[in-house]
Design a protein around this motif. Structure first.
Motif, mmCIF file in Angstrom:
data_model
loop_
_atom_site.group_PDB
_atom_site.id
_atom_site.type_symbol
_atom_site.label_atom_id
_atom_site.label_comp_id
_atom_site.label_asym_id
_atom_site.label_seq_id
_atom_site.Cartn_x
_atom_site.Cartn_y
_atom_site.Cartn_z
ATOM 1 N N GLU A 1 0.888 -1.177 0.244
ATOM 2 C CA GLU A 1 0.127 0.065 -0.056
ATOM 3 C C GLU A 1 0.751 1.303 -0.027
ATOM 4 O OE1 GLU A 1 -4.097 -0.464 2.056
ATOM 5 O OE2 GLU A 1 -2.810 -1.463 3.056
ATOM 6 N N ARG A 2 1.971 1.274 0.858
ATOM 7 C CA ARG A 2 2.801 2.502 0.731
ATOM 8 C C ARG A 2 3.436 2.690 -0.751
ATOM 9 N NH1 ARG A 2 0.460 3.067 4.725
ATOM 10 N NH2 ARG A 2 1.226 3.027 6.967
ATOM 11 N N PHE A 3 3.506 1.542 -1.471
ATOM 12 C CA PHE A 3 4.031 1.755 -2.962
ATOM 13 C C PHE A 3 2.800 2.284 -3.829
ATOM 14 C CE2 PHE A 3 7.778 -0.764 -1.775
ATOM 15 C CZ PHE A 3 8.851 0.078 -2.135
ATOM 16 N N GLY A 4 1.902 2.185 -3.277
ATOM 17 C CA GLY A 4 0.521 2.437 -4.045
ATOM 18 C C GLY A 4 -0.102 1.498 -4.921
ATOM 19 N N ALA A 5 0.176 0.157 -4.588
ATOM 20 C CA ALA A 5 -0.311 -1.087 -5.138
ATOM 21 C C ALA A 5 -1.455 -1.713 -4.337
ATOM 22 C CB ALA A 5 1.272 -2.017 -5.452
ATOM 23 N N GLY A 6 -1.938 -1.138 -3.623
ATOM 24 C CA GLY A 6 -2.815 -1.805 -2.767
ATOM 25 C C GLY A 6 -4.141 -2.199 -3.499
ATOM 26 N N ASN A 7 -4.544 -1.396 -4.671
ATOM 27 C CA ASN A 7 -5.649 -1.672 -5.425
ATOM 28 C C ASN A 7 -5.244 -2.853 -6.314
ATOM 29 O OD1 ASN A 7 -7.076 0.324 -4.049
ATOM 30 N ND2 ASN A 7 -6.444 1.668 -5.726
ATOM 31 N N GLU A 8 -4.086 -3.081 -6.404
ATOM 32 C CA GLU A 8 -3.678 -4.488 -7.592
ATOM 33 C C GLU A 8 -3.364 -5.699 -7.012
ATOM 34 O OE1 GLU A 8 -0.297 -2.373 -9.047
ATOM 35 O OE2 GLU A 8 -1.445 -0.943 -10.152
ATOM 36 N N VAL A 9 -3.637 -6.030 -5.495
ATOM 37 C CA VAL A 9 -3.201 -7.181 -4.802
ATOM 38 C C VAL A 9 -4.542 -7.603 -4.091
ATOM 39 C CG1 VAL A 9 -0.906 -6.483 -4.593
ATOM 40 C CG2 VAL A 9 -2.564 -5.912 -2.729
ATOM 41 N N SER A 10 -4.754 -8.820 -4.070
ATOM 42 C CA SER A 10 -5.531 -9.581 -3.130
ATOM 43 C C SER A 10 -4.755 -10.431 -2.186
ATOM 44 C CB SER A 10 -6.579 -10.347 -3.945
ATOM 45 O OG SER A 10 -5.987 -11.252 -4.657
ATOM 46 N N LEU A 11 -5.253 -10.792 -1.059
ATOM 47 C CA LEU A 11 -4.582 -11.853 -0.086
ATOM 48 C C LEU A 11 -5.336 -13.087 -0.049
ATOM 49 C CD1 LEU A 11 -2.330 -12.107 1.997
ATOM 50 C CD2 LEU A 11 -3.905 -11.054 3.795
ATOM 51 N N HIS A 12 -4.400 -14.167 -0.155
ATOM 52 C CA HIS A 12 -5.246 -15.468 0.062
ATOM 53 C C HIS A 12 -4.344 -16.511 1.043
ATOM 54 C CE1 HIS A 12 -7.430 -14.830 -3.821
ATOM 55 N NE2 HIS A 12 -6.090 -13.893 -3.868
ATOM 56 N N LEU A 13 -5.119 -16.944 2.058
ATOM 57 C CA LEU A 13 -4.288 -17.498 3.257
ATOM 58 C C LEU A 13 -4.786 -18.982 3.280
ATOM 59 C CD1 LEU A 13 -5.031 -14.764 5.717
ATOM 60 C CD2 LEU A 13 -3.103 -15.100 4.360
ATOM 61 N N VAL A 14 -3.929 -19.764 3.102
ATOM 62 C CA VAL A 14 -4.172 -21.381 3.347
ATOM 63 C C VAL A 14 -3.989 -21.621 4.817
ATOM 64 C CG1 VAL A 14 -3.463 -23.430 2.520
ATOM 65 C CG2 VAL A 14 -3.303 -21.641 1.026
ATOM 66 N N GLU A 15 -5.133 -21.820 5.398
ATOM 67 C CA GLU A 15 -5.066 -22.296 6.907
ATOM 68 C C GLU A 15 -6.225 -23.175 7.215
ATOM 69 O OE1 GLU A 15 -4.156 -22.537 10.069
ATOM 70 O OE2 GLU A 15 -3.074 -20.798 9.638
ATOM 71 N N VAL A 16 -5.730 -24.186 8.089
ATOM 72 C CA VAL A 16 -6.693 -25.286 8.435
ATOM 73 C C VAL A 16 -7.128 -25.033 9.560
ATOM 74 C CG1 VAL A 16 -5.618 -26.925 6.919
ATOM 75 C CG2 VAL A 16 -4.705 -26.748 9.114
#
Length: 432
Positions: free
Chosen positions: A147-162
């Motif tokens: 986000e500090r680089f201004g790329a927050g709108n271009e990413v999504s977060l995917h968590l693999v958690e059981v």
């Protein structure tokens, strides 16, 4: 890479210290110490009688079980598994990880991810995928840097958690709202949104994550996957199994050797193996082969950080409870079980499709990524107590007698990038 890091350092909002409490004391328990284990206040001993009885019933009915069966049941049993219903990380847990020692580790990983993504032309959308995200601290730091680089709108977060408990903790840390969809048509089981509208998804396995360009992260993930153990004998390779100990009562377990070769000993031991005792994580091999296909076909790269070796160690299976070594066969479900990652095995599983770099020590990686420069910036912008905690976390991460030498980092890229990476070497993995 340095220009990218300098840009990051000069961003006003990035000068702020992201404070994370670290009040631990380093202990050293020798080669099998899980490095930088820390001494917390004493806590009540947890009992796991029901899980022990389940294991005993299975052994009585079917005979001795593999270490892999034991490890998987102890860690991820839906009812009594170690990871499933408790917060196991931090001062009141059984171990501490680098991301929990402060923001420095996560920021260096984030700078690495952003830099490698940028060198590839910044393809969008970018999926940030973390396998085994712990309390969500690493993901939090990586998102903040993007986000500090201004790329927050271009990413999504995917968590693999059981773990249901850990996914709840991650959601509380990362999201302002979360929902669990009722429809089974979704491959994710939980969906959230950060305060800055970055979507966050949770999955039970890496196979459920959407297929597209991704940056894959795994911090202390592979060391918790179940291993098979083998011993060389005069009659050939035999698998190490776990049985009930008849001499110590019905609630104790012991190691025994298989009487003959097993399917695992026939398929998992290399023909030219020189060691007399070997640990192989077949489950990691399945994950790595799937990941290699994804990187080759969909694009992306991966970074792993873990305790490990390059095919030299033998018996590393152990338990940890209350930040101290614990007999892995005592009170199953009450302690973390772990084994050092064999990076040579990772290389062998992926070499037909991927380029691999490392392993390098955590100290080497963090120093090359500019952790010293970042530390000085933060020290100029915080109070005395925060300075004390920053320095404590820094030394835990980089000192040779703590995490600095025992943790290793390893990266993977599609083979098609060979010429590109010769021109633009992978950051953090060059020779000193």
């Amino acid at each position: 890479m340095l220009s990218v890091f300098k840009k990051l350092q000069s961003t006003p909002a990035f000068l702020n210290l992201k404070y994370r409490k670290t009040s631990f004391k380093f202990i050293n328990n020798g080669e099998h110490d899980r490095s930088a284990r820390c001494v917390p206040p004493s806590k009540t001993k947890k009992e796991s009688v029901s899980l022990a009885r389940q294991l005993q019933a299975k052994i009585k009915a079917m005979g001795p079980i593999t270490v892999a069966e034991y490890m998987k049941e102890v860690l991820t049993n839906p009812v009594s598994g170690y990871y499933m219903h408790r917060d196991v990380i931090g001062e009141t847990g059984d171990f501490i990880t680098s991301p929990e020692l402060g923001q420095l580790f996560g920021e260096m990983v984030a700078v690495w991810c952003f830099n490698e993504w940028q060198k590839m032309g910044s393809p969008i959308p970018l999926q940030l995928v973390e396998m085994g995200p712990g309390r969500g601290s690493l993901a939090e730091d990586v998102l903040r840097v993007f986000e500090r680089f201004g790329a927050g709108n271009e990413v999504s977060l995917h968590l693999v958690e059981v773990s249901p408990r850990l996914s709840q903790i991650q959601a509380q840390k990362l999201c302002v709202k979360t929902v669990r969809p009722s429809k089974s048509s979704h491959t994710y089981y939980q969906l959230g949104t950060t305060a800055t509208n970055i979507p966050v998804f949770w999955y039970n396995s890496i196979q459920d994550v959407p297929r597209q360009f991704s940056c894959y992260l795994a911090h202390e993930f592979f060391d918790a996957l179940p291993i098979h153990k083998f011993q060389r004998t005069e009659a050939g390779w035999r698998e190490v199994l776990i049985d009930i100990d008849p001499a110590a009562g019905s609630e104790k377990f012991r190691y025994v050797l298989s009487r003959t070769s097993t399917p695992a000993s026939k398929t998992l031991i290399k023909a030219d193996e020189k060691r007399d005792h070997v640990e192989v994580c077949a489950e990691s091999g399945v994950i790595l082969e799937h990941l290699a296909t994804r990187l080759e076909e969909d694009g992306g790269f991966a970074l792993f950080a873990d305790y490990g070796h390059d095919g030299s160690k033998t018996d590393t299976f152990r338990g940890f409870r209350n930040h101290e070594l614990h007999d892995a066969l005592v009170d199953p479900g009450s302690a973390d079980l772990t084994a050092d990652v064999d990076f040579s095995y990772i290389r062998a599983c992926t070499e037909d499709k991927l380029l691999t770099f490392g392993p390098v020590t955590q100290r080497h990686f963090l120093k090359q990524m500019g952790i010293d420069m970042r530390l000085q910036i933060l020290l100029q912008n915080c109070g005395e107590k925060q300075k004390e905690n920053l320095l404590l976390g820094y030394h835990m991460m980089v000192d040779e007698d703590k995490m600095g030498e025992r943790f290793k980092l390893f990266s993977l890229f599609p083979s098609v990038l060979k010429d590109h990476l010769e021109r633009f070497p992978v950051s953090g993995f060059a020779d000193s």
